[in-house]
Design a protein around this motif. Structure first.
Motif, PDB file in Angstrom:
ATOM      1  N   GLY A 248       0.785  -1.238   0.000  1.00 46.32           N
ATOM      2  CA  GLY A 248       0.000   0.000   0.000  1.00 46.32           C
ATOM      3  C   GLY A 248       0.809   1.276   0.000  1.00 46.32           C
ATOM      4  N   SER A 249       1.480   1.583   1.080  1.00 52.68           N
ATOM      5  CA  SER A 249       2.188   2.857   1.200  1.00 52.68           C
ATOM      6  C   SER A 249       3.662   2.598   1.496  1.00 52.68           C
ATOM      7  N   PHE A 250       4.529   3.304   0.791  1.00 52.04           N
ATOM      8  CA  PHE A 250       5.969   3.122   0.966  1.00 52.04           C
ATOM      9  C   PHE A 250       6.542   4.332   1.683  1.00 52.04           C
ATOM     10  N   LYS A 251       6.892   4.109   2.929  1.00 53.32           N
ATOM     11  CA  LYS A 251       7.399   5.203   3.753  1.00 53.32           C
ATOM     12  C   LYS A 251       8.919   5.186   3.744  1.00 53.32           C
TER      13      LYS A 251
ATOM     14  N   TYR B 171       7.394   5.042 -10.989  1.00 58.91           N
ATOM     15  CA  TYR B 171       7.269   5.283  -9.547  1.00 58.91           C
ATOM     16  C   TYR B 171       8.617   5.121  -8.843  1.00 58.91           C
ATOM     17  N   ILE B 172       9.303   4.012  -9.112  1.00 59.46           N
ATOM     18  CA  ILE B 172      10.551   3.741  -8.381  1.00 59.46           C
ATOM     19  C   ILE B 172      11.657   4.707  -8.800  1.00 59.46           C
TER      20      ILE B 172
ATOM     21  N   PHE C  81       9.430  13.611   6.570  1.00 61.88           N
ATOM     22  CA  PHE C  81       8.174  14.361   6.635  1.00 61.88           C
ATOM     23  C   PHE C  81       7.601  14.709   5.255  1.00 61.88           C
ATOM     24  N   ILE C  82       8.469  14.891   4.271  1.00 66.26           N
ATOM     25  CA  ILE C  82       8.021  15.285   2.940  1.00 66.26           C
ATOM     26  C   ILE C  82       7.635  14.070   2.095  1.00 66.26           C
ATOM     27  N   SER C  83       8.369  12.991   2.235  1.00 65.19           N
ATOM     28  CA  SER C  83       8.224  11.829   1.377  1.00 65.19           C
ATOM     29  C   SER C  83       6.870  11.144   1.488  1.00 65.19           C
TER      30      SER C  83
ATOM     31  N   LYS D  72       0.446  10.350  -2.819  1.00 67.07           N
ATOM     32  CA  LYS D  72      -0.242  10.893  -3.994  1.00 67.07           C
ATOM     33  C   LYS D  72       0.157  10.165  -5.286  1.00 67.07           C
ATOM     34  N   LEU D  73       1.318   9.539  -5.269  1.00 71.39           N
ATOM     35  CA  LEU D  73       1.797   8.838  -6.463  1.00 71.39           C
ATOM     36  C   LEU D  73       1.425   7.355  -6.479  1.00 71.39           C
ATOM     37  N   THR D  74       0.714   6.883  -5.472  1.00 72.48           N
ATOM     38  CA  THR D  74       0.364   5.458  -5.432  1.00 72.48           C
ATOM     39  C   THR D  74      -0.568   5.044  -6.559  1.00 72.48           C
ATOM     40  N   PHE D  75      -1.189   6.002  -7.240  1.00 76.04           N
ATOM     41  CA  PHE D  75      -2.041   5.661  -8.389  1.00 76.04           C
ATOM     42  C   PHE D  75      -1.225   4.929  -9.474  1.00 76.04           C
ATOM     43  N   LEU D  76       0.092   5.163  -9.490  1.00 77.89           N
ATOM     44  CA  LEU D  76       0.950   4.482 -10.455  1.00 77.89           C
ATOM     45  C   LEU D  76       1.067   2.987 -10.178  1.00 77.89           C
TER      46      LEU D  76
END
Length: 191
Positions: A49-52, A108-109, A177-179, A185-189
């Motif tokens: 799901g989310s890449f932190k 994305y990557i 904090f920014i990433s 927002k880019l997870t749609f890719l």
């Protein structure tokens, strides 16, 4: 920047070659995995799901370890291995995302790596230059029986190394904090 390149041209080419070799090995290593392992990696990645991004602790431990070990001269091969490892992990990540999400995953990557990895890798390359200098000067210090000029150069390289660690820490805190909001927002890719 051009002056920095000219001053360290041979070292920078050497460091980039090590990273490039690691990148190629990372791609080859992923492709050598069995189809079951690849499927498990892709399944885990798809359900994640989310890449932190959080390399604060990792970079702090690695830079501290390399700095301390540079006085024992073992920091020299360790730091070169670290550059190779960074290249390997980048190559492996690119292969995983390309395999899992095709072109969108590659986009994305690449964005992820440009934003989260490239600046810290550049700083690490210059940090490792100071580590190599400390290791080389430590050998000279032992051979030339505690020469005061060499001792001053070691201290200068040590202080420069500490400043790189502080810069790296600040960048990693900012990226933390920014990433997260940016890459959410880019997870749609990845769909």
């Amino acid at each position: 920047m051009l002056n920095l390149w000219k001053k360290n041209k041979k070292y920078l080419i050497f460091a980039l070659v090590i990273v490039l070799i690691g990148l190629i090995v990372g791609i080859i290593y992923y492709n050598m995995q069995s189809s079951n392992i690849k499927e498990n990696i892709i399944y885990t990645l798809s359900s994640y799901g989310s890449f932190k991004y959080n390399a604060i602790l990792k970079d702090l431990i690695i830079t501290s370890l390399l700095l301390v070990s540079s006085f024992l001269i073992i920091g020299l091969p360790l730091s070169l291995f670290y550059l190779f490892y960074e290249g390997l992990s980048i190559g492996f990540l690119i292969s995983i995302f390309l395999s899992a999400f095709k072109i969108k995953g590659l986009i994305y990557i690449v964005i992820y790596l440009l934003f989260n990895k490239i600046l810290t890798l550049i700083i690490m390359i210059f940090f490792i230059k100071k580590i190599i200098d400390i290791a080389r000067l430590s050998i000279g210090y032992i051979i030339y029986k505690k020469d005061s000029i060499i001792k001053e150069k070691i201290m200068s390289s040590f202080i420069s190394s500490l400043s790189y660690i502080i810069i790296l820490l600040i960048i990693n805190i900012c990226l933390y904090f920014i990433s997260i909001p940016l890459f959410n927002k880019l997870t749609f890719l990845l769909n």
